[in-house]
Write an enzyme that holds these catalytic residues in place. Structure first.
Site, mmCIF file in Angstrom:
data_model
loop_
_atom_site.group_PDB
_atom_site.id
_atom_site.type_symbol
_atom_site.label_atom_id
_atom_site.label_comp_id
_atom_site.label_asym_id
_atom_site.label_seq_id
_atom_site.Cartn_x
_atom_site.Cartn_y
_atom_site.Cartn_z
ATOM 1 N N SER A 165 -3.390 6.318 14.395
ATOM 2 C CA SER A 165 -3.789 7.550 13.724
ATOM 3 C C SER A 165 -4.123 8.621 14.748
ATOM 4 O O SER A 165 -4.614 8.319 15.847
ATOM 5 C CB SER A 165 -5.039 7.240 12.881
ATOM 6 N N ALA A 166 -3.911 9.864 14.365
ATOM 7 C CA ALA A 166 -4.279 10.993 15.233
ATOM 8 C C ALA A 166 -5.784 11.046 15.460
ATOM 9 O O ALA A 166 -6.246 11.760 16.349
ATOM 10 C CB ALA A 166 -3.804 12.295 14.598
ATOM 11 N N LYS A 207 -9.036 1.705 15.283
ATOM 12 C CA LYS A 207 -7.651 2.054 15.633
ATOM 13 C C LYS A 207 -7.497 2.138 17.150
ATOM 14 O O LYS A 207 -6.514 1.657 17.711
ATOM 15 C CB LYS A 207 -7.259 3.392 14.986
ATOM 16 N N TYR A 254 -13.896 3.302 11.552
ATOM 17 C CA TYR A 254 -12.461 3.250 11.251
ATOM 18 C C TYR A 254 -11.650 3.736 12.455
ATOM 19 O O TYR A 254 -10.738 3.053 12.928
ATOM 20 C CB TYR A 254 -12.123 4.108 10.015
ATOM 21 N N LEU A 271 -3.615 -7.443 -1.398
ATOM 22 C CA LEU A 271 -3.814 -6.582 -2.575
ATOM 23 C C LEU A 271 -5.254 -6.066 -2.675
ATOM 24 O O LEU A 271 -5.706 -5.714 -3.763
ATOM 25 C CB LEU A 271 -3.400 -7.292 -3.879
ATOM 26 N N GLY A 321 0.813 -1.223 0.000
ATOM 27 C CA GLY A 321 0.000 0.000 0.000
ATOM 28 C C GLY A 321 0.842 1.267 0.000
ATOM 29 O O GLY A 321 2.072 1.224 -0.177
ATOM 30 N N TYR A 322 0.145 2.362 0.209
ATOM 31 C CA TYR A 322 0.781 3.691 0.097
ATOM 32 C C TYR A 322 1.959 3.843 1.075
ATOM 33 O O TYR A 322 3.117 4.005 0.659
ATOM 34 C CB TYR A 322 -0.299 4.742 0.346
ATOM 35 N N ASN A 358 -9.207 11.636 0.657
ATOM 36 C CA ASN A 358 -8.257 12.545 1.292
ATOM 37 C C ASN A 358 -7.940 13.734 0.391
ATOM 38 O O ASN A 358 -8.035 13.653 -0.832
ATOM 39 C CB ASN A 358 -6.969 11.796 1.671
#
Ligand code: NAD
Ligand code: WQD
Length: 341
Positions: free
Chosen positions: A124-125, A153, A149, A33, A10-11, A199
């Site tokens: 994540s923040a 986290k 989501y 994937l 991924g990114y 995003n």
């Protein structure tokens, strides 16, 4: 040292794989994937001049994971795999909990069975409670996330804290990312979202390259200097280097650590758009629409704990983020699909 990267195609994972290969680590990528292309890994190999091992499989397959950890004598895991689309998570909460929370449980079980106890996790923040007080330190209270989501986290953070409390021989780093953006400076690897991007940065670059018509700015009536939302955009290569530093730090001794990975600077949506236009010399037409549900006015990091404890610092600024995002997008207008045809 052998590092297994779940979600490594991924990114953020692909940029981290490159940094690790260049630093001399052996890399095993374990990815189903579902949101990435194997082309990212081919390019990582080309850029680094080294090869990596790719396993196409799901983190919820505990037996396959355990086999991968053992077979490749893995020393540490960096856990990127998961679903990350905030809006989609409100429509498919079970899929998000199953993939993110269930997948992490499966990973921890496989690690325990394979006797691998060093883990870096992508948090994540978004776990922080909404606050008027910026910047956010790691001691800032966590909140009740506004979507599944974000909840997934926070749940994973709790699971890892409980795991460590019961097993203090584990070594765990929870990295709270602010807003990852940009691409490798070569323009060869970058962010390649499926469908319409959620995003800001991928949306802006797809408008600039002509794939999308116009940016919608979600609200200009926030209590911020120009009324648009303020965020801490961190260059994905600075973020990737943070993973290398975190993995090194936790390899030395057991412990559980929380580190913010951000720059400490906030930019508004309008400032980000203007920086992109200036650097790319491309217009980004936009219109202001209503606020997006769940959005907050402002969010930026106090990165001093990570800087001091990891000997890490962001070396790239907002103009680098925009220049590199644009180089990636203009060289690969359809993302990795350009080379898959
Ligand atoms: P990404 O979607 O590009 O990468 C995630 C990878 O995980 C993909 O390659 C996907 O195919 C894989 N994957 C998903 N479910 C899987 C499963 N069950 N088994 C195996 N592989 C699976 O996302 P990214 O932006 O690189 O994010 C990486 C991590 O960082 C995620 O956990 C994300 O939640 C977290 N994060 C991202 C951001 C951001 O803005 N990009 C911010 C904070 C945290
Ligand atoms: C940034 C700013 C928007 C798109 C999300 C997740 C977080 C983390 C990172 C991932 C905001 C505005 C955006 C657009 C806009 N996630 N915007 N028009 O919301 O800070 O964080 O991604 O795994 O958990 O919540 O990032 O890039 O979506 O938005 O005006 O088309 O840009 O309102 O102010 P966000 P973002």
């Amino acid at each position: 040292m052998v590092m297994l990267l779940t979600g490594g195609a991924g990114y953020i994972g692909s940029h981290t794989a490159l940094v690790l290969l260049e630093a001399g680590y052996d890399v095993v990528v374990y990815d189903n994937l579902s949101n990435s292309s194997p082309e990212s890994l081919r390019r990582v190999e080309r850029l680094s001049g080294r090869s990596l091992t790719f396993i196409e499989a799901d983190i919820r397959d505990t037996a396959r994971l355990e086999q991968a950890l053992t077979e490749h004598a893995v020393d540490a895991v960096i856990h990127f795999a998961g679903l990350k689309a905030v809006g989609e998570s409100t429509e498919k909460p079970l899929a998000y909990y199953e993939n993110n929370v269930g997948g992490t449980l499966s990973l921890c079980q496989a690690m325990r069975a394979a006797d691998v106890r060093t883990l870096v996790f992508s948090s994540s923040a978004t776990v922080y409670a909404e606050s008027d007080e910026m910047p956010l330190t790691e001691a800032a209270p966590t909140g009740r996330p506004t979507n599944p989501y974000g909840s997934s986290k926070l749940m994973i953070e709790w699971i890892l804290q409980d795991l460590y409390a019961a097993n203090p021989d584990w070594s765990i780093a929870i990295l709270r990312y602010f807003n990852p953006a940009g691409a490798h400076e070569s323009g060869e690897i970058g962010e390649d979202p499926n469908g319409i991007p959620n995003n800001l940065l991928p949306y802006v670059s797809q408008v600039a390259v002509g794939r999308l018509e116009q940016l919608s700015i979600y609200g200009n009536d926030y209590a911020t200097p120009d009324g648009t939302g303020v965020r801490d955009y961190i260059h994905v290569m600075d973020l990737a280097e943070g993973h290398l530093k975190a993995a090194n730090a936790i390899a030395r001794a057991s412990g559980l650590h929380l580190w913010n990975l951000g720059t400490g600077k906030g930019y508004s949506v309008l400032e980000a758009v203007q920086a992109f236009e200036r650097v790319s010399q491309r217009p980004v037409p936009y219109r202001v629409v209503g606020r997006r549900p769940g959005d907050i006015a402002q969010c930026w990091a106090d990165p001093r704990k990570a800087e001091a404890e990891l000997d890490w610092q962001c070396s790239r600024g907002i103009d680098d983020i925009m220049a590199d995002a644009w180089r990636w997008q203009s060289h690969n207008p359809q993302g990795y699909r350009d080379s898959e045809r």
